[in-house]
Design a protein around this motif. Structure first.
Motif, mmCIF file in Angstrom:
data_model
loop_
_atom_site.group_PDB
_atom_site.id
_atom_site.type_symbol
_atom_site.label_atom_id
_atom_site.label_comp_id
_atom_site.label_asym_id
_atom_site.label_seq_id
_atom_site.Cartn_x
_atom_site.Cartn_y
_atom_site.Cartn_z
ATOM 1 N N ASP A 13 60.777 45.723 137.343
ATOM 2 C CA ASP A 13 59.599 44.949 137.730
ATOM 3 C C ASP A 13 58.335 45.441 137.028
ATOM 4 O O ASP A 13 57.349 44.712 136.940
ATOM 5 N N VAL A 14 58.350 46.662 136.524
ATOM 6 C CA VAL A 14 57.255 47.143 135.679
ATOM 7 C C VAL A 14 57.388 46.511 134.301
ATOM 8 O O VAL A 14 56.420 46.006 133.730
ATOM 9 N N ASN A 20 52.920 45.816 138.060
ATOM 10 C CA ASN A 20 51.598 46.269 137.620
ATOM 11 C C ASN A 20 50.466 45.372 138.106
ATOM 12 O O ASN A 20 49.332 45.833 138.232
ATOM 13 N N VAL A 21 50.753 44.113 138.370
ATOM 14 C CA VAL A 21 49.715 43.227 138.911
ATOM 15 C C VAL A 21 49.208 43.791 140.235
ATOM 16 O O VAL A 21 48.003 43.867 140.477
ATOM 17 N N VAL A 22 50.127 44.224 141.092
ATOM 18 C CA VAL A 22 49.734 44.787 142.386
ATOM 19 C C VAL A 22 49.123 46.167 142.196
ATOM 20 O O VAL A 22 48.048 46.465 142.719
ATOM 21 N N ARG A 23 49.799 47.022 141.454
ATOM 22 C CA ARG A 23 49.335 48.396 141.282
ATOM 23 C C ARG A 23 47.964 48.465 140.625
ATOM 24 O O ARG A 23 47.199 49.388 140.902
ATOM 25 N N LYS A 105 53.740 35.643 138.167
ATOM 26 C CA LYS A 105 54.319 35.298 136.868
ATOM 27 C C LYS A 105 54.695 36.564 136.105
ATOM 28 O O LYS A 105 53.903 37.494 135.998
ATOM 29 N N GLY A 106 55.915 36.584 135.590
ATOM 30 C CA GLY A 106 56.389 37.699 134.780
ATOM 31 C C GLY A 106 55.913 37.560 133.351
ATOM 32 O O GLY A 106 55.191 36.618 133.001
ATOM 33 N N LYS A 107 56.335 38.478 132.493
ATOM 34 C CA LYS A 107 55.915 38.410 131.089
ATOM 35 C C LYS A 107 56.429 37.153 130.405
ATOM 36 O O LYS A 107 55.881 36.729 129.397
ATOM 37 N N LYS A 112 59.863 33.616 140.280
ATOM 38 C CA LYS A 112 61.216 33.561 140.820
ATOM 39 C C LYS A 112 61.134 33.470 142.342
ATOM 40 O O LYS A 112 60.076 33.711 142.925
ATOM 41 N N ALA A 113 62.266 33.154 142.963
ATOM 42 C CA ALA A 113 62.346 33.182 144.430
ATOM 43 C C ALA A 113 62.224 34.631 144.892
ATOM 44 O O ALA A 113 62.583 35.555 144.159
#
Length: 193
Positions: A13-14, A20-23, A105-107, A112-113
């Motif tokens: 997830d990193v 990283n969005v949250v962190r 949103k990912g890279k 995703k669910a």
């Protein structure tokens, strides 16, 4: 007052940028106090460590923290070191909660669910007198002892209704939020204690 938060997550997830969005959401705030935390994560150092070294790294990373935020992606629930971090956080008395990150949103630009809730797959088995617990994990539809973390004495006797029972962390009230649906950017400071 700023709280120190330890972030527990699956390294994938990193790589996908969701964690990283949250962190790093505090970066856009005026200061860390507005964000509600100081990041005490250890992921930068955690790759390629042996079991003893990794446990020490986790213990050191959790030092002086009061909260553990589990960033929940697709496979977080099954990661053994995330499970260890959760149980160690509970043992040391941290406020533990989860935040679903799959709707970020990912890279690849996609969402995703939500992934499975790790608190559904972890439990505490209470002794017959309610004075101790043994961490348990779900395997093949059954609760088995979590090998990396043994039984321990509780600081105070558990409520009588739990004596002799195995209770999932979800049933014990460990909360989860969704970063997107629950407006994590503005709400995170309210989720930490």
């Amino acid at each position: 007052m700023v709280k120190r938060v330890f972030f527990s997550f699956h390294y994938q997830d990193v790589i996908d940028f969701r964690a990283n969005v949250v962190r790093n959401h505090w970066v856009a705030k005026d200061d860390r106090e507005d964000a509600g935390f100081f990041d005490a994560s250890i992921w930068e150092e955690s790759k390629k460590k042996g079991t003893t070294a990794l446990k020490k790294l986790i213990h050191d990373g959790l030092e002086n923290t009061t909260n553990t935020c589990v960033l929940i992606g697709s496979q977080t629930y099954a990661r053994p070191w995330v499970r260890y971090e959760i149980f160690y956080s509970i043992w040391r008395g941290n406020h533990v909660f989860g935040v679903h990150i799959n709707q970020i949103k990912g890279k690849d630009g996609k969402i995703k669910a939500n992934g499975p809730n790790p608190f559904d797959y972890l439990a505490l088995k209470y002794s017959a007198d309610g004075k101790s617990v043994e961490p348990m994990e779900a395997k093949d539809g059954k609760w088995i002892p979590f090998a990396e973390f043994g039984a321990y004495e509780l600081r105070q006797v558990a409520p009588e209704g739990r004596w002799g029972k195995t209770v999932s962390l979800s049933s014990l009230g460990f909360k989860t939020y969704c970063w997107s649906a629950d407006d994590g950017y503005n709400s995170f400071a309210n989720w930490v204690k």
